[in-house]
Design an enzyme around this catalytic site. Structure first.
Site, PDB file in Angstrom:
ATOM      1  N   GLU A 115       0.762  -1.369  -0.255  1.00 22.50           N
ATOM      2  CA  GLU A 115      -0.030   0.022  -0.082  1.00 22.50           C
ATOM      3  C   GLU A 115       0.768   1.350  -0.037  1.00 22.50           C
ATOM      4  O   GLU A 115       1.938   1.256   0.361  1.00 22.50           O
ATOM      5  CB  GLU A 115      -0.760   0.078   1.154  1.00 22.50           C
ATOM      6  CG  GLU A 115      -2.172  -1.252   0.954  1.00 22.50           C
ATOM      7  CD  GLU A 115      -2.974  -1.248   2.364  1.00 22.50           C
ATOM      8  OE1 GLU A 115      -2.702  -0.658   3.296  1.00 22.50           O
ATOM      9  OE2 GLU A 115      -4.077  -1.815   2.131  1.00 22.50           O
ATOM     10  N   CYS A 128       3.707   8.350   0.720  1.00 27.03           N
ATOM     11  CA  CYS A 128       4.235   7.605   1.883  1.00 27.03           C
ATOM     12  C   CYS A 128       4.261   6.025   1.051  1.00 27.03           C
ATOM     13  O   CYS A 128       3.253   5.326   0.841  1.00 27.03           O
ATOM     14  CB  CYS A 128       3.230   7.515   3.113  1.00 27.03           C
ATOM     15  SG  CYS A 128       3.706   6.295   4.179  1.00 27.03           S
ATOM     16  N   CYS A 135       5.844  -7.117   6.872  1.00 29.08           N
ATOM     17  CA  CYS A 135       6.941  -6.686   7.776  1.00 29.08           C
ATOM     18  C   CYS A 135       7.346  -7.897   8.632  1.00 29.08           C
ATOM     19  O   CYS A 135       6.292  -8.569   8.929  1.00 29.08           O
ATOM     20  CB  CYS A 135       6.695  -5.485   8.368  1.00 29.08           C
ATOM     21  SG  CYS A 135       8.248  -4.905   9.299  1.00 29.08           S
ATOM     22  N   CYS A 139       6.276  -5.619  15.495  1.00 32.57           N
ATOM     23  CA  CYS A 139       5.917  -4.537  16.544  1.00 32.57           C
ATOM     24  C   CYS A 139       4.515  -5.038  16.878  1.00 32.57           C
ATOM     25  O   CYS A 139       3.813  -4.771  16.019  1.00 32.57           O
ATOM     26  CB  CYS A 139       6.367  -3.089  16.072  1.00 32.57           C
ATOM     27  SG  CYS A 139       7.977  -3.158  15.351  1.00 32.57           S
ATOM     28  N   CYS A 142       1.453  -2.552  15.526  1.00 30.09           N
ATOM     29  CA  CYS A 142       1.334  -2.174  14.064  1.00 30.09           C
ATOM     30  C   CYS A 142       0.635  -3.320  13.249  1.00 30.09           C
ATOM     31  O   CYS A 142       0.666  -4.475  13.324  1.00 30.09           O
ATOM     32  CB  CYS A 142       2.746  -2.244  13.689  1.00 30.09           C
ATOM     33  SG  CYS A 142       3.112  -1.671  11.771  1.00 30.09           S
ATOM     34  N   CYS A 353      -0.484   6.281  10.065  1.00 29.19           N
ATOM     35  CA  CYS A 353       0.854   5.272  10.513  1.00 29.19           C
ATOM     36  C   CYS A 353       0.428   4.203  11.332  1.00 29.19           C
ATOM     37  O   CYS A 353      -0.386   4.333  12.049  1.00 29.19           O
ATOM     38  CB  CYS A 353       1.551   6.225  11.398  1.00 29.19           C
ATOM     39  SG  CYS A 353       3.138   6.273  11.357  1.00 29.19           S
TER      40      CYS A 353
HETATM   41  S1  SF4 Z   1       6.258  -0.447  12.932  1.00 25.60           S
HETATM   42 FE1  SF4 Z   1       5.176  -2.264  11.673  1.00 25.60          FE
HETATM   43  S2  SF4 Z   1       6.166  -1.891   9.508  1.00 25.60           S
HETATM   44 FE2  SF4 Z   1       7.388  -0.642  11.168  1.00 25.60          FE
HETATM   45  S3  SF4 Z   1       8.953  -2.029  11.613  1.00 25.60           S
HETATM   46 FE3  SF4 Z   1       7.277  -2.345  13.182  1.00 25.60          FE
HETATM   47  S4  SF4 Z   1       5.896  -3.855  12.370  1.00 25.60           S
HETATM   48 FE4  SF4 Z   1       7.331  -3.283  10.570  1.00 25.60          FE
END
Ligand code: SF4
Length: 360
Positions: A115, A128, A135, A139, A142, A353
């Protein structure tokens, strides 16, 4: 027209074969989008000025037909068509927020989806971009992390997010804050940054290109040495134990070490190095955290971007209030640390974000 003389089933077979041949042709040809001017020069084998012209028309005018590029001998164009194709491709779908932010879904030839978000305001047009499909940093706050990892994006995939957007106008800023950890795909991100800022490329100032990272020390070091673009570290907490619980990369690459790398580099070059601080009510917005931030950043010339937290589905945490964000900013600025509060855009279409997770 000729094929329509055949019976429908034969016509369908011919179409399939034709499509197969087209796909095979693309698969063995090189995408020009993703190449530097030097690489285009190597491909054409002709005058370097021709390579610069081709790069200009590709990256600035987003030309989709090599034959339409002026000032190049027809012989060179024909040779180029035999070996390559422009390579910029459009998104497959999009969704617009009530605030005008647009989220796009791209799908590359390998079927990976990612995206991109377009944010326009009076003075600037920001894209962006994603650097990976999904990923693997994990985290927990996220949505992209929860989507999982589907692969690194190529330089072409990264650039097409800037060049392939419909009606984007002139893009003035690019931020690597979409899906993925950019410095987990460092070579492609570095090359994309270099092409985006090149005079023969889109010529976006390196000062208007920002790469956001959770901090992978070897890649941070190399990026700071090889690129003039901005770098921002996602901090979450100034304390190792706390950050480690939320940003798994902290285990191998503590933020204190990354800040030290940035501090040492900040002395040498003029570019913006910053930390992004996502503020969550009663979790990392206490006085203790404020003092920790001051201690970590005082004297470093590293700027702090304070961000409201965007909830992901099923989450119990809430963002710090706007007043709390302003309070942190005031206290940091008073302590001699440059700070600003960033507003979220595109919340209603999950374009803000930490919310990118293929829901288009
Ligand atoms: S915040 Fe999300 S996109 Fe960024 S490194 Fe952590 S898991 Fe990956």
């Amino acid at each position: 027209m000729f094929f329509r003389l055949f019976a429908p089933e034969i016509y369908a077979k011919v179409l399939i074969i034709d499509l197969f041949l087209q796909i095979s042709e693309i698969m063995i040809k090189t995408s020009l989008c993703g190449l530097t001017a030097d690489e285009i020069h190597d491909l054409t084998g002709s005058d370097r000025r021709h390579a610069i012209t081709i790069a200009n028309y590709l990256y600035k005018r987003k030309i989709g037909d090599i034959m339409l590029i002026p000032d190049i001998p027809v012989r060179v164009k024909k040779e180029l068509i035999e070996k390559s194709f422009p390579g910029i491709y459009p998104p497959v779908t999009s969704k617009e927020s009530i605030d005008g932010t647009i989220k796009f879904l791209f799908r590359n030839e390998g079927g990976q989806e990612f995206e991109t978000v377009l944010i326009k305001d009076k003075k600037r047009t920001t894209v962006c971009v994603s650097s990976q499909s999904g990923c693997r940093m994990g985290c927990p706050f996220c949505a992209t992390g929860k989507y999982g990892f589907r692969g690194n994006l190529s330089v072409r995939d990264i650039l097409t997010q800037v060049l392939g957007l419909p009606n984007s106008g002139i893009v003035t800023h690019v931020v690597f804050m979409g899906m993925g950890e950019p410095l987990d795909n460092p070579d492609n991100v570095l090359k994309a940054c270099n092409i985006l800022s090149a005079e023969w490329g889109p010529a976006i100032s390196a000062r208007n290109i920002t790469v956001s990272t959770v901090g992978i020390a070897p890649s941070v070091k190399s990026f700071l040495e090889k690129s003039a673009c901005n770098l921002t570290l996602s901090l979450y907490s100034p304390f190792h134990d706390e950050r480690y619980m939320t940003i798994p990369a902290e285990k191998s690459y503590p933020a204190h070490d990354i800040i030290e790398l940035m501090r040492n580099h900040q002395l040498n070059r003029k570019r913006r190095l910053s930390v992004a601080y996502l503020m969550i009510s009663k979790i990392n917005d206490t006085e203790k955290h404020l003092e920790g931030l001051k201690e970590l950043l005082r004297g470093t010339q590293i700027r702090v971007n304070l961000l409201p937290y965007n909830k992901i589905p099923g989450d119990y945490k809430t963002s710090s209030s706007p007043e709390r964000l302003q309070y942190f900013k005031h206290e940091l600025v008073t302590a001699g640390i440059s700070a600003s509060v960033r507003k979220s855009t595109g919340l209603d279409v999950s374009a803000a974000c930490g919310l990118l997770a293929m829901d288009l």
